[in-house]
Write an enzyme that holds these catalytic residues in place. Structure first.
Site, PDB file in Angstrom:
ATOM      1  CG  ASP A 161      18.577 -13.204  -2.439  1.00  0.00           C
ATOM      2  OD1 ASP A 161      19.762 -12.883  -2.679  1.00  0.00           O
ATOM      3  OD2 ASP A 161      18.035 -14.229  -2.884  1.00  0.00           O
ATOM      4  CG  ASP A 213      22.799 -12.434  -6.241  1.00  0.00           C
ATOM      5  OD1 ASP A 213      22.275 -13.530  -6.426  1.00  0.00           O
ATOM      6  OD2 ASP A 213      23.101 -11.652  -7.170  1.00  0.00           O
ATOM      7  CD  GLU A 271      24.521 -17.189  -6.236  1.00  0.00           C
ATOM      8  OE1 GLU A 271      23.928 -17.869  -7.082  1.00  0.00           O
ATOM      9  OE2 GLU A 271      24.737 -15.974  -6.380  1.00  0.00           O
ATOM     10  CG  HIS A 289      16.391 -18.581  -7.847  1.00  0.00           C
ATOM     11  ND1 HIS A 289      17.253 -18.829  -6.799  1.00  0.00           N
ATOM     12  CD2 HIS A 289      16.854 -17.477  -8.463  1.00  0.00           C
ATOM     13  CE1 HIS A 289      18.194 -17.905  -6.793  1.00  0.00           C
ATOM     14  NE2 HIS A 289      17.980 -17.065  -7.791  1.00  0.00           N
ATOM     15  CG  ASP A 290      19.926 -18.874 -10.221  1.00  0.00           C
ATOM     16  OD1 ASP A 290      19.001 -18.165 -10.663  1.00  0.00           O
ATOM     17  OD2 ASP A 290      20.785 -18.461  -9.421  1.00  0.00           O
TER      18      ASP A 290
HETATM   19  O1  ISL Z   1      22.219 -19.294 -13.565  1.00  0.00           O
HETATM   20  C1  ISL Z   1      23.269 -18.760 -13.797  1.00  0.00           C
HETATM   21  C2  ISL Z   1      23.578 -18.197 -15.113  1.00  0.00           C
HETATM   22  O2  ISL Z   1      23.922 -19.272 -15.955  1.00  0.00           O
HETATM   23  C3  ISL Z   1      24.250 -18.598 -12.767  1.00  0.00           C
HETATM   24  O3  ISL Z   1      25.495 -18.324 -13.253  1.00  0.00           O
HETATM   25  C4  ISL Z   1      23.776 -17.464 -11.899  1.00  0.00           C
HETATM   26  O4  ISL Z   1      23.710 -16.298 -12.656  1.00  0.00           O
HETATM   27  C5  ISL Z   1      24.742 -17.279 -10.769  1.00  0.00           C
HETATM   28  O5  ISL Z   1      24.579 -18.405  -9.985  1.00  0.00           O
HETATM   29  C6  ISL Z   1      24.392 -16.049  -9.968  1.00  0.00           C
HETATM   30  O6  ISL Z   1      23.058 -16.115  -9.545  1.00  0.00           O
HETATM   31  C7  ISL Z   1      22.551 -15.080  -8.786  1.00  0.00           C
HETATM   32  O7  ISL Z   1      22.814 -13.803  -9.327  1.00  0.00           O
HETATM   33  C8  ISL Z   1      22.191 -13.494 -10.571  1.00  0.00           C
HETATM   34  C9  ISL Z   1      20.711 -13.863 -10.620  1.00  0.00           C
HETATM   35  O8  ISL Z   1      20.269 -13.823 -11.948  1.00  0.00           O
HETATM   36  C10 ISL Z   1      20.445 -15.220 -10.040  1.00  0.00           C
HETATM   37  O9  ISL Z   1      19.075 -15.495 -10.022  1.00  0.00           O
HETATM   38  C11 ISL Z   1      21.054 -15.237  -8.671  1.00  0.00           C
HETATM   39  O10 ISL Z   1      20.766 -16.402  -7.950  1.00  0.00           O
HETATM   40  C12 ISL Z   1      22.359 -12.015 -10.756  1.00  0.00           C
HETATM   41  O11 ISL Z   1      21.887 -11.340  -9.610  1.00  0.00           O
END
Ligand code: ISL
Ligand code: CA
Length: 563
Positions: A99, A207, A265, A337-338
């Site tokens: 990542d 990310d 992402e 994971h989100d």
């Molecule tokens: O789950 C979300 C918040 O509501 C998404 O908007 C998420 O923050 C977005 O997809 C970005 O995610 C990534 O970056 C974030 C991190 O918290 C997430 O786990 C990651 O996948 C910040 O680094």
């Protein structure tokens, strides 16, 4: 597939390390835990492991806040543990993707520590510093340089008393945004990426990479009703220099290497723009994660979901298939994971096996590279949370506080979190029916989902009628049939909005995918007429005489025919 397109034939498995497998009893998953499960992953048929962040981090956002890009967090192990893991992955013919979190770092990263040390620091401009709004006193309400809200509630700006300026953090205040317009920042990132690739990793999941270029004017965003802060998104997503930076990264890091892959992402990326990222001729990224399908039904906000309409998911996935066409390439995923667990979000827990396998069929037979999120291959469900104390995610905790303070009832906030909270996907992988689901000998960092005695790997790996066995069959099909990896996509209309039917074609080969994504039987209508070939895969036991194309699909029934 060309040698540099190997990822088009691959199945990727996402590991969230802290919840995968604990090897030393501290209640947190780790690298040795991952290594101990490589046989399991290989048997599942996965080609690539993507690890959520394992770098040194204060863990304000479970590692998406990196303090040292060149080291492993002691909670997960050491650099030598990492090398050993990488070697074991490669010995099995699999690959490993890291990542890459470079929209922001941790505030404890030496880069930021240096940057905040004084206005004259040579690294001051590595982050995004601004004066208070003219005429306002820094630190007081309303003095923020603009009205942008953070993804994790509150303002996107944090006041730094010592140097009298604000810094931007689109996420947590411990995640300051890097200033990509500074060329030194970009070279430092490329150098770090090259260091990991030289060490042997096979690529990166990047990310929120669509957020790295901000509109330099930093204008206020629209304040939508019911919201405390402005919507900055149009001013920092797909910003003015994004594609220039991605092309530069490609040249500085990936040109001259082979066997790598990249996936960006991109929350909020628009279908009309996706080829700017994925058209191979533009030499930017191999593929991106788009969010349209996981954002369906969230118009009133992430924690106030409405039920999905029949056909919505299929329409959305089809539109993306068409947008990428034969030029771009899709990343295929239903959860991570989100996100809530796919079977709970898009399926029906009352039809758990059927809906998990139907969703998997619908997704894995599409054109693109499928991603399996840990536990999805077992049909793991959303968890059960008693109260706010059961949550660990910074997003959930901050949202709860802000929403309750602004007058929403705690019951209502908890209801939203139970459905879309990120901790649903972060409970430990259910390995067996023993205490703590075989995840740890100690106390797990977050509660185990109570259904682990029924849903676990030990009971599924040798059971040919398990969700796990079905995922293995899907991986075998992708590996064995070029039409699935590389064929074209064509939607087939049916009279039932709950049915997702499509055809994949490559030369003479035709695969027809028929899936009922609903908990009611549904008619295929005329769609049955054009289908030819033999039954390749089904998620029900079908007697020998009953393998032809049916007129009706049962609840969550899935079939694939191959001619
Ligand atoms: O789950 C979300 C918040 O509501 C998404 O908007 C998420 O923050 C977005 O997809 C970005 O995610 C990534 O970056 C974030 C991190 O918290 C997430 O786990 C990651 O996948 C910040 O680094
Ligand atoms: Ca551990």
């Amino acid at each position: 597939l060309g040698p540099d397109e190997w990822w088009k034939g691959a199945v990727i498995y996402q590991i969230y390390p802290r919840s995968f497998k604990d090897s030393n009893g501290d209640g947190i998953g780790d690298l040795e835990g991952i290594r101990s499960k490589l046989d399991y992953l290989q048997a599942l048929g996965v080609d690539v492991l993507w690890l959520s962040p394992i770098y040194a981090s204060p863990q304000a956002d479970n590692g998406y806040d990196i303090a040292d890009y060149y080291d492993i967090d002691p909670m997960f192990g050491t650099l030598s543990d990492f090398d050993r893991l990488l070697e074991s992955v490669h010995e099995r013919g699999m690959r490993l993707v890291m990542d890459l979190v470079v929209n922001h770092s941790s505030d404890e990263n030496p880069w930021f520590v240096e940057s905040r040390s004084s206005r004259e620091s040579p690294k001051r401009d590595w982050y995004i510093w601004r004066d208070p709004r003219p005429g306002c006193v820094g630190g007081e309400a309303g003095a923020e340089p603009n009205n942008w809200g953070s993804f994790f509630s509150g303002s996107a700006w944090a006041w730094d008393e010592a140097t009298g300026q604000y810094y931007l953090h689109l996420f947590h205040r411990k995640q300051p945004d890097l200033n990509w317009d500074n060329p030194d920042v970009r070279s430092a990132v490329y150098e770090m990426m090259n260091w990991w690739l030289d060490r042997g990793v096979d690529g990166f999941r990047m990310d929120v990479i669509n957020l790295i270029s901000k509109d330099p004017g930093m204008p206020d965003g629209i304040v939508y009703s019911g919201r405390a802060w402005g919507e900055g998104f149009p001013h920092f997503s797909e910003g003015p220099h994004l594609h220039e930076y991605l092309a530069e990264m490609r040249r500085e890091v990936f040109d001259g290497r082979s066997g790598t892959m990249t996936v960006g992402e991109c929350p909020g990326v628009r279908r009309d723009n996706v080829l700017l990222f994925t058209d191979p001729a533009r030499r930017e990224l191999d593929m991106v994660f788009q969010f349209d399908h996981v954002d369906l039904g969230l118009e009133a906000g992430k924690f106030h979901p409405r039920p999905l309409r029949p056909g919505e998911l299929a329409d959305c996935l089809s539109a993306w298939q068409e947008a990428q066409g034969e030029v771009g390439w899709n990343s295929l995923y239903l959860d991570n994971h989100d996100q809530p667990r796919a079977v709970s979000r898009f399926g029906d827990e009352a039809w758990r096996y059927e809906s998990a396998t139907a969703l998997a069929t619908a997704l894995h037979m599409l054109r693109g590279t499928p991603y399996v999120y840990q536990g999805e291959e077992l049909g793991m469900t959303n968890s059960v949370f008693g109260g706010i104390d059961d949550y660990r995610d910074v997003e959930a905790l901050r949202h709860y506080r802000e929403a309750v303070e602004s007058g929403e009832s705690p019951e209502s906030v908890l209801k939203g979190l139970a459905f879309t909270g990120r901790d649903n996907a972060r409970t430990p992988v259910q390995w067996d029916a023993s205490e703590n689901a075989g995840f740890t000998q100690g106390t797990p960092w977050i509660g185990i989902t109570p259904n682990y005695r029924d849903i676990n790997a030990a009971s599924q790996v040798d059971d040919p009628s398990s969700v796990y066995a079905y995922y293995r069959a899907l991986a075998d099909i992708r590996h064995g049939l070029p039409v699935i990896a590389a064929g074209s996509f064509e939607r087939i209309e049916t009279p039932s909005p709950g049915i997702f039917a499509y055809r994949r074609t490559l030369g003479e080969a035709v695969a027809t995918v028929l899936v009922n994504l609903s908990s009611q039987p549904a008619s295929l209508g005329d769609a049955t007429r054009g289908v030819s070939g033999d039954l390749l895969l089904a998620n029900r036991d079908l007697p020998e005489g009953d393998r032809g194309v049916p007129e009706t699909l049962g609840e969550w029934e899935a079939r694939v025919y191959l001619a």
